[in-house]
Design a protein around this motif. Sequence first.
Motif, PDB file in Angstrom:
ATOM      1  N   LEU A  29       0.791  -1.212   0.000  1.00  0.00           N
ATOM      2  CA  LEU A  29       0.000   0.000   0.000  1.00  0.00           C
ATOM      3  C   LEU A  29       0.831   1.274   0.000  1.00  0.00           C
ATOM      4  N   ASN A  30       2.018   1.213   0.584  1.00  0.00           N
ATOM      5  CA  ASN A  30       2.857   2.409   0.732  1.00  0.00           C
ATOM      6  C   ASN A  30       2.971   3.212  -0.553  1.00  0.00           C
ATOM      7  N   TYR A  31       3.050   2.531  -1.686  1.00  0.00           N
ATOM      8  CA  TYR A  31       3.347   3.191  -2.953  1.00  0.00           C
ATOM      9  C   TYR A  31       2.108   3.614  -3.715  1.00  0.00           C
ATOM     10  N   TYR A  32       0.955   3.529  -3.066  1.00  0.00           N
ATOM     11  CA  TYR A  32      -0.286   3.782  -3.777  1.00  0.00           C
ATOM     12  C   TYR A  32      -1.067   4.928  -3.151  1.00  0.00           C
ATOM     13  N   THR A  33      -1.681   5.703  -4.015  1.00  0.00           N
ATOM     14  CA  THR A  33      -2.665   6.679  -3.594  1.00  0.00           C
ATOM     15  C   THR A  33      -4.002   5.962  -3.449  1.00  0.00           C
ATOM     16  N   VAL A  34      -4.715   6.288  -2.387  1.00  0.00           N
ATOM     17  CA  VAL A  34      -6.001   5.653  -2.104  1.00  0.00           C
ATOM     18  C   VAL A  34      -7.103   6.703  -2.120  1.00  0.00           C
ATOM     19  N   ALA A  35      -8.217   6.344  -2.691  1.00  0.00           N
ATOM     20  CA  ALA A  35      -9.361   7.256  -2.713  1.00  0.00           C
ATOM     21  C   ALA A  35     -10.645   6.499  -2.397  1.00  0.00           C
ATOM     22  N   TRP A  36     -11.577   7.238  -1.861  1.00  0.00           N
ATOM     23  CA  TRP A  36     -12.935   6.736  -1.674  1.00  0.00           C
ATOM     24  C   TRP A  36     -13.858   7.532  -2.590  1.00  0.00           C
ATOM     25  N   PHE A  37     -14.717   6.803  -3.273  1.00  0.00           N
ATOM     26  CA  PHE A  37     -15.735   7.394  -4.122  1.00  0.00           C
ATOM     27  C   PHE A  37     -17.088   6.864  -3.663  1.00  0.00           C
ATOM     28  N   PRO A  41     -27.932   6.046  -6.467  1.00  0.00           N
ATOM     29  CA  PRO A  41     -28.755   5.634  -7.604  1.00  0.00           C
ATOM     30  C   PRO A  41     -29.066   6.803  -8.525  1.00  0.00           C
ATOM     31  N   GLY A  42     -28.828   6.606  -9.809  1.00  0.00           N
ATOM     32  CA  GLY A  42     -29.129   7.626 -10.790  1.00  0.00           C
ATOM     33  C   GLY A  42     -28.136   8.764 -10.863  1.00  0.00           C
ATOM     34  N   LYS A  43     -27.063   8.668 -10.100  1.00  0.00           N
ATOM     35  CA  LYS A  43     -26.062   9.744 -10.095  1.00  0.00           C
ATOM     36  C   LYS A  43     -24.701   9.221 -10.526  1.00  0.00           C
ATOM     37  N   GLU A  44     -23.841  10.135 -10.904  1.00  0.00           N
ATOM     38  CA  GLU A  44     -22.495   9.759 -11.289  1.00  0.00           C
ATOM     39  C   GLU A  44     -21.654   9.464 -10.048  1.00  0.00           C
ATOM     40  N   ARG A  45     -20.634   8.668 -10.261  1.00  0.00           N
ATOM     41  CA  ARG A  45     -19.705   8.382  -9.177  1.00  0.00           C
ATOM     42  C   ARG A  45     -18.940   9.663  -8.848  1.00  0.00           C
ATOM     43  N   GLU A  46     -18.792   9.948  -7.559  1.00  0.00           N
ATOM     44  CA  GLU A  46     -18.133  11.178  -7.150  1.00  0.00           C
ATOM     45  C   GLU A  46     -17.074  10.901  -6.097  1.00  0.00           C
ATOM     46  N   VAL A  98      -7.377   2.702  -6.054  1.00  0.00           N
ATOM     47  CA  VAL A  98      -5.961   3.008  -5.866  1.00  0.00           C
ATOM     48  C   VAL A  98      -5.282   3.202  -7.209  1.00  0.00           C
ATOM     49  N   ARG A  99      -4.137   3.877  -7.112  1.00  0.00           N
ATOM     50  CA  ARG A  99      -3.238   3.983  -8.254  1.00  0.00           C
ATOM     51  C   ARG A  99      -1.832   4.131  -7.690  1.00  0.00           C
ATOM     52  N   ARG A 100      -0.915   3.437  -8.318  1.00  0.00           N
ATOM     53  CA  ARG A 100       0.476   3.544  -7.876  1.00  0.00           C
ATOM     54  C   ARG A 100       1.030   4.871  -8.334  1.00  0.00           C
ATOM     55  N   THR A 101       1.550   5.643  -7.395  1.00  0.00           N
ATOM     56  CA  THR A 101       2.131   6.928  -7.726  1.00  0.00           C
ATOM     57  C   THR A 101       3.015   7.371  -6.572  1.00  0.00           C
ATOM     58  N   SER A 102       3.952   8.231  -6.881  1.00  0.00           N
ATOM     59  CA  SER A 102       4.855   8.725  -5.834  1.00  0.00           C
ATOM     60  C   SER A 102       4.966  10.244  -5.876  1.00  0.00           C
ATOM     61  N   ASN A 103       3.979  10.918  -6.510  1.00  0.00           N
ATOM     62  CA  ASN A 103       4.104  12.373  -6.631  1.00  0.00           C
ATOM     63  C   ASN A 103       3.574  13.122  -5.416  1.00  0.00           C
ATOM     64  N   GLY A 104       3.011  12.401  -4.447  1.00  0.00           N
ATOM     65  CA  GLY A 104       2.577  13.049  -3.220  1.00  0.00           C
ATOM     66  C   GLY A 104       1.248  13.761  -3.309  1.00  0.00           C
ATOM     67  N   PHE A 105       0.532  13.577  -4.412  1.00  0.00           N
ATOM     68  CA  PHE A 105      -0.762  14.211  -4.579  1.00  0.00           C
ATOM     69  C   PHE A 105      -1.831  13.144  -4.809  1.00  0.00           C
ATOM     70  N   ASP A 109     -10.572  12.394  -9.540  1.00  0.00           N
ATOM     71  CA  ASP A 109     -10.950  12.013 -10.901  1.00  0.00           C
ATOM     72  C   ASP A 109     -11.106  10.501 -10.980  1.00  0.00           C
ATOM     73  N   VAL A 110     -12.304  10.043 -11.304  1.00  0.00           N
ATOM     74  CA  VAL A 110     -12.574   8.609 -11.397  1.00  0.00           C
ATOM     75  C   VAL A 110     -11.613   7.936 -12.370  1.00  0.00           C
ATOM     76  N   ALA A 111     -11.345   8.578 -13.488  1.00  0.00           N
ATOM     77  CA  ALA A 111     -10.532   7.971 -14.543  1.00  0.00           C
ATOM     78  C   ALA A 111      -9.064   7.834 -14.156  1.00  0.00           C
ATOM     79  N   TRP A 112      -8.645   8.531 -13.131  1.00  0.00           N
ATOM     80  CA  TRP A 112      -7.222   8.499 -12.751  1.00  0.00           C
ATOM     81  C   TRP A 112      -6.848   7.203 -12.044  1.00  0.00           C
TER      82      TRP A 112
END
Length: 126
Positions: A29-37, A41-46, A98-105, A109-112
Amino acid sequence: QLQLVESGGGLAQPGGSLRLSCEMSGFTLNYYTVAWFRQAPGKEREGVSCIPGFSDRINYADFVKGRFTISRDNAKNTAYLQMNNLKPEDTAVYYCAVRRTSNGFCYSDVAWYDTWGQGTQVTVSS
């Protein structure tokens, strides 16, 4: 194989609390950014909140600021979303990603994000 499994959803009363967990396997997990979305019903993922690896640049959506807290335990390969003062409008399926990244941000964005859990239902109702 990367895998995310959410848990902790359920029924809560308005003003109540729930704690969601996102357990990860197949990577460190250390190397991954984690997000909750979330997706109602009837709405876009946010985006709800995100936390980068190796950084404290946590982001929250305005509609959960002061009520939700994201955290991670790298040793347990698990991320959490503590949800307090729940409102009926918080009712949705909640996903971790999650997405593996090390840029600290991190980003809302769902697509990221490239790896997703199956989701856990949160229902807030009296």
